[in-house]
Design an enzyme around this catalytic site. Structure first.
Site, mmCIF file in Angstrom:
data_model
loop_
_atom_site.group_PDB
_atom_site.id
_atom_site.type_symbol
_atom_site.label_atom_id
_atom_site.label_comp_id
_atom_site.label_asym_id
_atom_site.label_seq_id
_atom_site.Cartn_x
_atom_site.Cartn_y
_atom_site.Cartn_z
ATOM 1 N N ARG A 1 28.998 40.114 100.279
ATOM 2 C CA ARG A 1 29.067 39.776 101.710
ATOM 3 C C ARG A 1 28.618 40.920 102.607
ATOM 4 O O ARG A 1 28.085 40.678 103.696
ATOM 5 C CB ARG A 1 30.500 39.385 102.085
ATOM 6 C CG ARG A 1 30.925 38.037 101.529
ATOM 7 C CD ARG A 1 32.411 37.864 101.701
ATOM 8 N NE ARG A 1 33.117 39.009 101.127
ATOM 9 C CZ ARG A 1 34.432 39.170 101.132
ATOM 10 N NH1 ARG A 1 35.192 38.262 101.682
ATOM 11 N NH2 ARG A 1 34.984 40.237 100.585
ATOM 12 N N LYS B 1 36.110 39.168 82.224
ATOM 13 C CA LYS B 1 37.538 38.944 82.121
ATOM 14 C C LYS B 1 38.170 39.264 83.474
ATOM 15 O O LYS B 1 37.587 40.055 84.214
ATOM 16 C CB LYS B 1 38.124 39.794 81.004
ATOM 17 C CG LYS B 1 38.412 41.246 81.406
ATOM 18 C CD LYS B 1 39.260 41.949 80.399
ATOM 19 C CE LYS B 1 39.832 43.206 80.972
ATOM 20 N NZ LYS B 1 40.534 44.094 80.112
ATOM 21 N N HIS C 1 33.514 43.461 76.503
ATOM 22 C CA HIS C 1 32.640 44.606 76.204
ATOM 23 C C HIS C 1 32.994 45.265 74.866
ATOM 24 O O HIS C 1 32.172 45.992 74.314
ATOM 25 C CB HIS C 1 32.613 45.609 77.354
ATOM 26 C CG HIS C 1 33.886 46.349 77.558
ATOM 27 N ND1 HIS C 1 34.914 45.852 78.303
ATOM 28 C CD2 HIS C 1 34.296 47.548 77.110
ATOM 29 C CE1 HIS C 1 35.906 46.722 78.308
ATOM 30 N NE2 HIS C 1 35.556 47.762 77.584
ATOM 31 N N LYS D 1 30.240 47.100 71.394
ATOM 32 C CA LYS D 1 30.265 48.465 70.862
ATOM 33 C C LYS D 1 29.519 48.540 69.530
ATOM 34 O O LYS D 1 29.615 47.638 68.706
ATOM 35 C CB LYS D 1 31.708 48.937 70.688
ATOM 36 C CG LYS D 1 32.390 49.194 72.027
ATOM 37 C CD LYS D 1 33.767 49.733 71.842
ATOM 38 C CE LYS D 1 34.471 49.927 73.169
ATOM 39 N NZ LYS D 1 33.910 51.013 73.974
ATOM 40 N N GLU E 1 45.308 54.179 75.330
ATOM 41 C CA GLU E 1 44.678 54.773 76.511
ATOM 42 C C GLU E 1 45.581 55.858 77.077
ATOM 43 O O GLU E 1 46.809 55.744 77.007
ATOM 44 C CB GLU E 1 44.452 53.705 77.587
ATOM 45 C CG GLU E 1 43.517 52.591 77.166
ATOM 46 C CD GLU E 1 43.395 51.528 78.246
ATOM 47 O OE1 GLU E 1 42.367 51.526 78.923
ATOM 48 O OE2 GLU E 1 44.325 50.741 78.413
ATOM 49 N N ASP F 1 45.940 41.424 79.484
ATOM 50 C CA ASP F 1 44.802 42.278 79.816
ATOM 51 C C ASP F 1 44.086 42.808 78.575
ATOM 52 O O ASP F 1 42.876 43.052 78.620
ATOM 53 C CB ASP F 1 45.280 43.460 80.682
ATOM 54 C CG ASP F 1 44.121 44.228 81.284
ATOM 55 O OD1 ASP F 1 43.303 43.603 81.973
ATOM 56 O OD2 ASP F 1 44.020 45.450 81.051
ATOM 57 N N HIS G 1 40.537 41.654 73.978
ATOM 58 C CA HIS G 1 39.912 42.700 73.169
ATOM 59 C C HIS G 1 40.498 42.794 71.756
ATOM 60 O O HIS G 1 39.769 42.795 70.762
ATOM 61 C CB HIS G 1 40.065 44.069 73.846
ATOM 62 C CG HIS G 1 39.539 44.108 75.246
ATOM 63 N ND1 HIS G 1 38.327 43.569 75.605
ATOM 64 C CD2 HIS G 1 40.052 44.620 76.384
ATOM 65 C CE1 HIS G 1 38.127 43.760 76.897
ATOM 66 N NE2 HIS G 1 39.163 44.384 77.393
ATOM 67 N N LYS H 1 49.090 51.980 77.729
ATOM 68 C CA LYS H 1 48.560 52.921 78.711
ATOM 69 C C LYS H 1 49.442 54.161 78.759
ATOM 70 O O LYS H 1 50.599 54.123 78.386
ATOM 71 C CB LYS H 1 48.527 52.261 80.091
ATOM 72 C CG LYS H 1 47.573 51.089 80.132
ATOM 73 C CD LYS H 1 47.119 50.780 81.512
ATOM 74 C CE LYS H 1 46.046 49.716 81.518
ATOM 75 N NZ LYS H 1 44.744 50.197 81.051
HETATM 76 P P1 NAP Z 1 35.652 44.730 93.305
HETATM 77 O O1 NAP Z 1 35.367 46.190 93.254
HETATM 78 O O2 NAP Z 1 36.789 44.234 94.132
HETATM 79 O O3 NAP Z 1 34.309 44.015 93.804
HETATM 80 C C1 NAP Z 1 34.263 42.668 94.166
HETATM 81 C C2 NAP Z 1 32.843 42.333 94.598
HETATM 82 O O4 NAP Z 1 32.807 40.958 95.005
HETATM 83 C C3 NAP Z 1 32.350 43.148 95.766
HETATM 84 O O5 NAP Z 1 30.974 43.416 95.593
HETATM 85 C C4 NAP Z 1 32.567 42.214 96.954
HETATM 86 O O6 NAP Z 1 31.687 42.592 97.959
HETATM 87 C C5 NAP Z 1 32.203 40.870 96.300
HETATM 88 N N1 NAP Z 1 32.798 39.710 96.970
HETATM 89 C C6 NAP Z 1 34.089 39.507 97.268
HETATM 90 N N2 NAP Z 1 34.239 38.320 97.879
HETATM 91 C C7 NAP Z 1 33.005 37.767 97.956
HETATM 92 C C8 NAP Z 1 32.504 36.551 98.480
HETATM 93 N N3 NAP Z 1 33.284 35.644 99.082
HETATM 94 N N4 NAP Z 1 31.182 36.306 98.379
HETATM 95 C C9 NAP Z 1 30.353 37.197 97.792
HETATM 96 N N5 NAP Z 1 30.771 38.363 97.284
HETATM 97 C C10 NAP Z 1 32.077 38.647 97.374
HETATM 98 O O7 NAP Z 1 35.865 44.122 91.858
HETATM 99 P P2 NAP Z 1 35.318 44.693 90.463
HETATM 100 O O8 NAP Z 1 36.261 45.710 89.974
HETATM 101 O O9 NAP Z 1 33.880 45.059 90.601
HETATM 102 O O10 NAP Z 1 35.505 43.423 89.505
HETATM 103 C C11 NAP Z 1 34.668 42.292 89.553
HETATM 104 C C12 NAP Z 1 35.144 41.311 88.472
HETATM 105 O O11 NAP Z 1 35.025 41.938 87.198
HETATM 106 C C13 NAP Z 1 36.621 40.918 88.615
HETATM 107 O O12 NAP Z 1 36.784 39.608 88.162
HETATM 108 C C14 NAP Z 1 37.324 41.896 87.671
HETATM 109 O O13 NAP Z 1 38.544 41.378 87.205
HETATM 110 C C15 NAP Z 1 36.300 41.984 86.564
HETATM 111 N N6 NAP Z 1 36.384 43.229 85.775
HETATM 112 C C16 NAP Z 1 36.253 44.448 86.387
HETATM 113 C C17 NAP Z 1 36.306 45.596 85.622
HETATM 114 C C18 NAP Z 1 36.132 46.950 86.239
HETATM 115 O O14 NAP Z 1 36.082 47.929 85.503
HETATM 116 N N7 NAP Z 1 36.028 47.069 87.554
HETATM 117 C C19 NAP Z 1 36.494 45.518 84.240
HETATM 118 C C20 NAP Z 1 36.616 44.258 83.644
HETATM 119 C C21 NAP Z 1 36.547 43.125 84.432
HETATM 120 P P3 NAP Z 1 31.888 42.197 99.520
HETATM 121 O O15 NAP Z 1 33.297 42.537 99.879
HETATM 122 O O16 NAP Z 1 30.844 42.997 100.212
HETATM 123 O O17 NAP Z 1 31.623 40.747 99.600
#
Ligand code: NAP
Length: 484
Positions: free
Chosen positions: A51, A148, A178, A182, A216, A235, A240, A331
């Site tokens: 967004r 996930k 992921h 590996k 971890e 989680d 995993h 953790k």
């Molecule tokens: P995040 O940092 O909160 O990022 C969320 C992203 O979604 C941002 O780019 C946000 O940008 C966008 N977004 C939110 N609402 C939106 C909407 N209505 N329309 C379009 N874009 C929107 O989350 P994240 O950590 O990257 O995680 C993303 C997904 O991967 C989640 O499901 C999380 O559970 C999963 N995940 C993450 C990790 C990790 O290491 N981070 C690991 C495993 C799984 P804007 O606010 O600019 O829209």
């Protein structure tokens, strides 16, 4: 040794959530590494979508900063980074609104491979799938990648599967875990099914037990609120550890093809017996004078969520009847390590005296750090003084054996993204696998909730609660020492 990098065909990859943590830490630096390796064609297009309002140049700055922060030494390769950034575009889009979709449709070239990475909250999956179709951006050849957590129980996982199935076939859906990307995990399959040596011993007649540890040192950090609703079972174990268990326990697939492999993994999950409550230990790290505990990290002083799990489970089939599988993850433990250990039984008769039980062959498969495998074998201690036996490792550290190739090997995320582009689903979870895994974990979690169970406290920097050690001791076994 020179590695062979086979470039993938030109593609357009849209990263929904392209400004988020996962995109910045893993996806974008990973794509840059594949670009450097010559695997990503120079006319590929990576389109960030979120967004936040910005133009292509603004997003390129963000991508560059992410690669500098998370891309390690590669980020210093300025000329290549500039080349990579030329592939990057950005669209401001709202998954729940109408703004930005026409612009995205104009950018995506449907004559090429198109992939859509849903790096956003799962609650947006349905909106994205629907709008991709409504605006004619995705077709029957497009691929979508989802992260996930894939649901928080069987009901929600079924709902998510149903939402995606409205617009995409199962062959188009890539559910990422992921751990499956590996190098060692794939090597586990190569070792098992590429050699005659192991498979005849890979059963309850010769294997005493199997241990899977994912330890971890970090706490829940900024994800406290999410983790407090999730816990280690949802989680880590449901996805995993379960996937590792499947790969170690499955029957040899007839071919190394996506459905043949995933059929065998599914059979393992379906053969898992329900776990008795006294065969699970839940733990929660406690605060110290200098460090916050789980409850502080989660912002919930009465939290009953577990940050540690140890459990014993059985697979009821011919191969594994009677062989326990011990799983543990947590953790803020003493060290960070992930290991699968196959502990073989004692030799049936010891000709060297009273040495029974002291020497065991253990195949250790290390996922991190220092990916590699070690087979512990018993030999004679060198020198005079009779026949004294010692255990030594037959070590195959990939870094030693394969030299630079290991450094250049893609990490899990980048390998999996290239698999998406190649259309290879072997290392991705199928919908029925995910549902079967929830069907096994749901009753365990429901049991805790019904009994209002409080996790056992454990010290930061320890091996987890004492009861976890007892889980093994009462079977006359012990956990392998967790070390880096
Ligand atoms: P995040 O940092 O909160 O990022 C969320 C992203 O979604 C941002 O780019 C946000 O940008 C966008 N977004 C939110 N609402 C939106 C909407 N209505 N329309 C379009 N874009 C929107 O989350 P994240 O950590 O990257 O995680 C993303 C997904 O991967 C989640 O499901 C999380 O559970 C999963 N995940 C993450 C990790 C990790 O290491 N981070 C690991 C495993 C799984 P804007 O606010 O600019 O829209």
């Amino acid at each position: 040794m020179v590695s062979r990098v086979i470039p993938v065909d030109p593609f357009d990859l849209v990263i929904f959530g392209g400004t988020g943590d996962l995109a910045r830490r893993k996806i974008l630096p990973g794509l840059f590494r594949r670009f450097l390796a010559g695997q990503m064609p120079e006319d590929a297009t990576i389109i960030g979508a979120a967004r936040s309002e910005m133009d292509d140049d603004g997003y390129r700055i963000m991508v560059q900063e992410a690669i500098v922060e998370f891309g390690g030494e590669d980020a210093a390769r300025k000329a290549e980074l500039d080349g990579f950034l030329q592939c990057v575009r950005y669209v401001s889009i709202d998954a729940k609104g109408e703004g930005g979709w026409k612009e995205l449709a104009a950018l995506v070239n449907q004559s090429r491979i198109t992939a859509f990475y849903f790096s956003v909250a799962p609650s947006l999956f349905g909106d994205l799938a629907e709008r991709l179709h409504h605006h004619g951006i995705a077709d029957t050849q497009s691929r979508i990648v989802v992260e996930k957590p894939f649901g928080r129980d069987l009901v929600s996982a079924r709902e998510l599967n149903a939402v995606l199935a409205q617009h995409f076939n199962e062959t188009q859906i890539y559910r990422i875990d992921h751990y499956l990307g590996k190098e060692t995990v794939q090597n586990l399959m190569a070792v098992r099914f590429g050699n005659i040596l192991f498979e005849p011993l890979w059963n309850s007649q010769y294997v005493d037990h199997i241990q899977i540890t994912v330890a971890e040192t970090v706490g829940v950090g900024g994800r406290g609120e999410y983790y407090n609703r999730s816990g280690a079972m949802r989680d880590m174990v449901q996805n995993h550890l379960m996937q590792l268990l499947c790969l170690i326990a499955m029957e040899p697939p007839s071919r190394f093809d996506p459905d043949a492999v995933r059929d065998e993994k599914l059979k393992v999950i379906r053969a898992l017996e329900p776990v008795d409550s006294h065969e699970i230990v839940r733990g929660q790290y406690e605060k110290t004078p200098t460090e916050p505990g789980f409850r502080e990290d989660a912002g919930d002083p009465r939290s009953r969520t577990e940050s540690f799990i140890a459990l014993k489970c059985h697979i009821s089939n011919w191969r594994w009847a009677g062989t326990p599988f011990y799983l543990r993850t947590g953790k803020k433990l003493r060290v960070r390590t992930s290991e699968i250990a196959v502990v073989f039984k004692d030799a049936p008769h010891m000709i060297f005296g009273q040495e029974e039980g002291r020497h065991r062959n253990i195949l250790s498969i290390r996922l991190q750090p220092n990916e590699g495998m070690t087979l512990g074998v018993t030999i004679k201690e060198p020198g005079p003084g009779g026949m004294r036996l010692i255990d030594v490792p037959l070590d195959m550290s990939f870094a030693d054996a394969l030299g630079d190739d290991v450094d250049e090997a893609p990490d899990a995320y980048e390998r999996l993204i290239m698999d998406v582009i190649r259309g290879n689903q072997t290392l991705f979870m199928r919908g029925d696998e995910v549902e079967a895994a929830w069907a096994w974990t749901d009753p365990i979690i429901e049991g805790w909730e019904t009994r209002n169970e409080v996790p056992k406290p454990y010290d930061v920097g320890s091996n987890g609660p004492e009861d976890a050690a007892m889980l093994m001791h009462r079977d006359g076994r012990r956990w392998r020492e967790i070390r880096e």
